[in-house]
Structures are given as C-alpha cells and as structure tokens.
Design a protein around this motif. Structure first.
Motif, PDB file in Angstrom:
ATOM      1  N   PHE A  50       0.727  -1.147  -0.331  1.00 50.59           N
ATOM      2  CA  PHE A  50       0.027  -0.227   0.018  1.00 50.59           C
ATOM      3  C   PHE A  50       0.841   1.042   0.267  1.00 50.59           C
ATOM      4  CE2 PHE A  50      -2.030   3.453   2.327  1.00 50.59           C
ATOM      5  CZ  PHE A  50      -3.747   3.558   1.308  1.00 50.59           C
ATOM      6  N   CYS A  51       2.598   1.213   0.782  1.00 48.07           N
ATOM      7  CA  CYS A  51       2.235   2.956   0.997  1.00 48.07           C
ATOM      8  C   CYS A  51       3.356   2.462  -0.400  1.00 48.07           C
ATOM      9  CB  CYS A  51       3.053   2.722   2.455  1.00 48.07           C
ATOM     10  SG  CYS A  51       2.918   2.535   3.560  1.00 48.07           S
ATOM     11  N   CYS A  52       4.337   1.919  -1.123  1.00 42.31           N
ATOM     12  CA  CYS A  52       5.287   1.458  -2.096  1.00 42.31           C
ATOM     13  C   CYS A  52       4.116   2.365  -3.085  1.00 42.31           C
ATOM     14  CB  CYS A  52       5.366   0.729  -2.647  1.00 42.31           C
ATOM     15  SG  CYS A  52       6.779   0.165  -0.715  1.00 42.31           S
ATOM     16  N   ALA A  53       2.779   1.418  -3.312  1.00 43.49           N
ATOM     17  CA  ALA A  53       2.014   1.971  -4.891  1.00 43.49           C
ATOM     18  C   ALA A  53       1.054   3.317  -4.385  1.00 43.49           C
ATOM     19  CB  ALA A  53       1.266   0.877  -4.588  1.00 43.49           C
ATOM     20  N   VAL A  54       0.893   3.393  -3.307  1.00 41.42           N
ATOM     21  CA  VAL A  54       0.058   4.987  -3.381  1.00 41.42           C
ATOM     22  C   VAL A  54       0.532   5.932  -2.437  1.00 41.42           C
ATOM     23  CG1 VAL A  54      -2.304   5.910  -2.092  1.00 41.42           C
ATOM     24  CG2 VAL A  54      -2.167   4.039  -2.959  1.00 41.42           C
ATOM     25  N   ILE A  55       0.920   7.178  -3.433  1.00 39.75           N
ATOM     26  CA  ILE A  55       1.902   8.681  -3.152  1.00 39.75           C
ATOM     27  C   ILE A  55       0.394   9.126  -3.020  1.00 39.75           C
ATOM     28  CG2 ILE A  55       3.636   9.847  -4.049  1.00 39.75           C
ATOM     29  CD1 ILE A  55       4.803   7.443  -5.448  1.00 39.75           C
ATOM     30  N   ALA A 107       4.494  12.558   0.817  1.00 43.89           N
ATOM     31  CA  ALA A 107       4.106  11.921  -0.221  1.00 43.89           C
ATOM     32  C   ALA A 107       4.719  10.197  -0.295  1.00 43.89           C
ATOM     33  CB  ALA A 107       5.052  11.979  -1.535  1.00 43.89           C
ATOM     34  N   TYR A 108       6.006  10.528   0.680  1.00 44.32           N
ATOM     35  CA  TYR A 108       7.027   9.125   1.099  1.00 44.32           C
ATOM     36  C   TYR A 108       7.252   9.569   2.695  1.00 44.32           C
ATOM     37  CZ  TYR A 108       7.735   9.560  -3.746  1.00 44.32           C
ATOM     38  OH  TYR A 108       7.698   9.659  -4.777  1.00 44.32           O
ATOM     39  N   SER A 109       6.296   9.328   3.236  1.00 39.63           N
ATOM     40  CA  SER A 109       6.672   9.305   4.558  1.00 39.63           C
ATOM     41  C   SER A 109       6.679   8.687   5.385  1.00 39.63           C
ATOM     42  CB  SER A 109       6.213  10.752   5.928  1.00 39.63           C
ATOM     43  OG  SER A 109       4.787  11.161   5.630  1.00 39.63           O
ATOM     44  N   PRO A 110       4.753   7.713   4.693  1.00 37.06           N
ATOM     45  CA  PRO A 110       4.224   6.646   4.954  1.00 37.06           C
ATOM     46  C   PRO A 110       5.294   5.803   5.138  1.00 37.06           C
ATOM     47  CG  PRO A 110       2.456   8.060   4.408  1.00 37.06           C
ATOM     48  CD  PRO A 110       3.812   8.468   4.450  1.00 37.06           C
ATOM     49  N   GLN A 111       5.481   5.456   3.686  1.00 30.04           N
ATOM     50  CA  GLN A 111       6.986   4.091   3.734  1.00 30.04           C
ATOM     51  C   GLN A 111       7.464   4.464   4.511  1.00 30.04           C
ATOM     52  OE1 GLN A 111       7.348   4.616  -0.966  1.00 30.04           O
ATOM     53  NE2 GLN A 111       9.181   2.865  -0.540  1.00 30.04           N
ATOM     54  N   LEU A 112       7.986   5.670   5.075  1.00 31.17           N
ATOM     55  CA  LEU A 112       9.433   5.673   5.443  1.00 31.17           C
ATOM     56  C   LEU A 112       9.011   5.348   6.552  1.00 31.17           C
ATOM     57  CD1 LEU A 112      12.576   7.095   5.642  1.00 31.17           C
ATOM     58  CD2 LEU A 112      11.259   8.534   6.389  1.00 31.17           C
ATOM     59  N   SER A 127      12.788   6.089   0.359  1.00 37.32           N
ATOM     60  CA  SER A 127      12.155   6.575   0.487  1.00 37.32           C
ATOM     61  C   SER A 127      12.931   7.901   1.111  1.00 37.32           C
ATOM     62  CB  SER A 127      11.538   6.313   1.898  1.00 37.32           C
ATOM     63  OG  SER A 127      10.561   5.081   0.982  1.00 37.32           O
ATOM     64  N   LEU A 128      14.159   8.060   1.308  1.00 41.05           N
ATOM     65  CA  LEU A 128      15.409   9.100   1.678  1.00 41.05           C
ATOM     66  C   LEU A 128      15.768   9.128   0.683  1.00 41.05           C
ATOM     67  CD1 LEU A 128      16.598   7.163   4.739  1.00 41.05           C
ATOM     68  CD2 LEU A 128      14.666   9.801   4.805  1.00 41.05           C
ATOM     69  N   TYR A 129      15.769   8.454  -0.358  1.00 39.22           N
ATOM     70  CA  TYR A 129      16.247   9.002  -1.258  1.00 39.22           C
ATOM     71  C   TYR A 129      15.365  10.311  -2.239  1.00 39.22           C
ATOM     72  CZ  TYR A 129      17.594   9.707  -6.662  1.00 39.22           C
ATOM     73  OH  TYR A 129      18.162  10.284  -8.032  1.00 39.22           O
ATOM     74  N   ARG A 130      13.995   9.887  -2.315  1.00 42.86           N
ATOM     75  CA  ARG A 130      12.872  10.703  -3.167  1.00 42.86           C
ATOM     76  C   ARG A 130      12.294  11.662  -2.510  1.00 42.86           C
ATOM     77  NH1 ARG A 130       8.999   5.725  -4.026  1.00 42.86           N
ATOM     78  NH2 ARG A 130      10.267   4.613  -2.458  1.00 42.86           N
ATOM     79  N   ILE A 131      12.975  11.828  -1.050  1.00 37.30           N
ATOM     80  CA  ILE A 131      12.416  12.955  -0.254  1.00 37.30           C
ATOM     81  C   ILE A 131      13.508  14.416  -0.385  1.00 37.30           C
ATOM     82  CG2 ILE A 131      12.564  13.640   2.002  1.00 37.30           C
ATOM     83  CD1 ILE A 131      10.969  11.327   2.852  1.00 37.30           C
ATOM     84  N   PHE A 132      14.713  13.245  -0.517  1.00 34.54           N
ATOM     85  CA  PHE A 132      16.188  15.199  -0.752  1.00 34.54           C
ATOM     86  C   PHE A 132      16.338  15.301  -1.635  1.00 34.54           C
ATOM     87  CE2 PHE A 132      16.391  13.469   4.150  1.00 34.54           C
ATOM     88  CZ  PHE A 132      15.747  13.970   4.232  1.00 34.54           C
ATOM     89  N   MET A 168      14.216  -0.207   1.094  1.00 32.34           N
ATOM     90  CA  MET A 168      13.109   1.156   1.698  1.00 32.34           C
ATOM     91  C   MET A 168      12.964   2.014   1.984  1.00 32.34           C
ATOM     92  SD  MET A 168       9.150  -0.650   2.563  1.00 32.34           S
ATOM     93  CE  MET A 168       9.029   0.413   3.900  1.00 32.34           C
ATOM     94  N   ILE A 169      13.837   2.447   3.562  1.00 32.60           N
ATOM     95  CA  ILE A 169      13.706   3.746   3.714  1.00 32.60           C
ATOM     96  C   ILE A 169      14.778   4.305   3.271  1.00 32.60           C
ATOM     97  CG2 ILE A 169      15.349   3.922   6.156  1.00 32.60           C
ATOM     98  CD1 ILE A 169      14.053   2.233   6.814  1.00 32.60           C
TER      99      ILE A 169
END
Length: 97
Positions: free
Chosen positions: A29-34, A43-48, A91-96, A87-88
């Motif tokens: 769910f966290c990977c598919a829904v943004i 956008a990526y904090s739930p996955q993180l 997420s960090l890469y996409r956030i920053f 996965m973490i």
C-alpha cells in the motif's frame, strides 16, 4: 520484554502468517499509493515510517530470539531487514532529491 511475545512474532514472520501478512499489505500500500506528490516529505513519509518501525521490530526479534532459530530462519529475517533498509533508503532518496 517477554521473550515468548517476540518468539511468537518471529514464528508468524517465518511461517508468513498473521503480522507478516499485515506488514506485506502495508508495504504494498505504501509503495503503490502516493499522497500529495508535490510535497515529497508527505508523499513518502508513510513508507518511511513503516520501514523504520518494521526495521526496529525485526532488530528486536533478531537480538532477542537469536538462540531459538535456525540458520535458514536467520537468513530469512536478514533478507527482510535488507528489504526494509532498501525501502527506507529509497524513501529518503525521493524525499531529498
């Protein structure tokens, strides 16, 4: 902490039932829904968050239950830990970026 509690969770993860199914669903769910893609932190904090919480649980299980599992079970838990570390990192890469 009760060792029996962590042993039960370890068995559920190794046997792929119960809590394992919940985490797999949340992971997908966290990977598919943004949500709110224009704000990467939201956008990526739930996955993180899911990755960090899972990694903490797996770390506790790794440490507390190390004497009660086989080499194959240890390898499987290590694989899950690596999966959530990736996965973490994603997420960090996409956030920053």
């Amino acid at each position: 902490m009760k060792k029996e509690y962590w042993l039960r969770i370890q068995r559920e993860i190794i046997e792929k039932r119960g809590i394992y199914k919940l985490w797999v669903f949340l992971f997908i769910f966290c990977c598919a829904v943004i949500m709110l893609p224009e704000i990467p932190v939201l956008a990526y904090s739930p996955q993180l968050l899911l990755g960090v919480i899972t990694l903490v649980f797996l770390g506790i299980i790794w440490h507390v239950c190390k004497g009660e599992r086989s080499k194959e079970e240890s390898r499987e838990l290590l694989w899950y830990m690596i999966l959530f570390l990736v996965m973490i990192a994603g997420s960090l890469y996409r956030i920053f970026r």
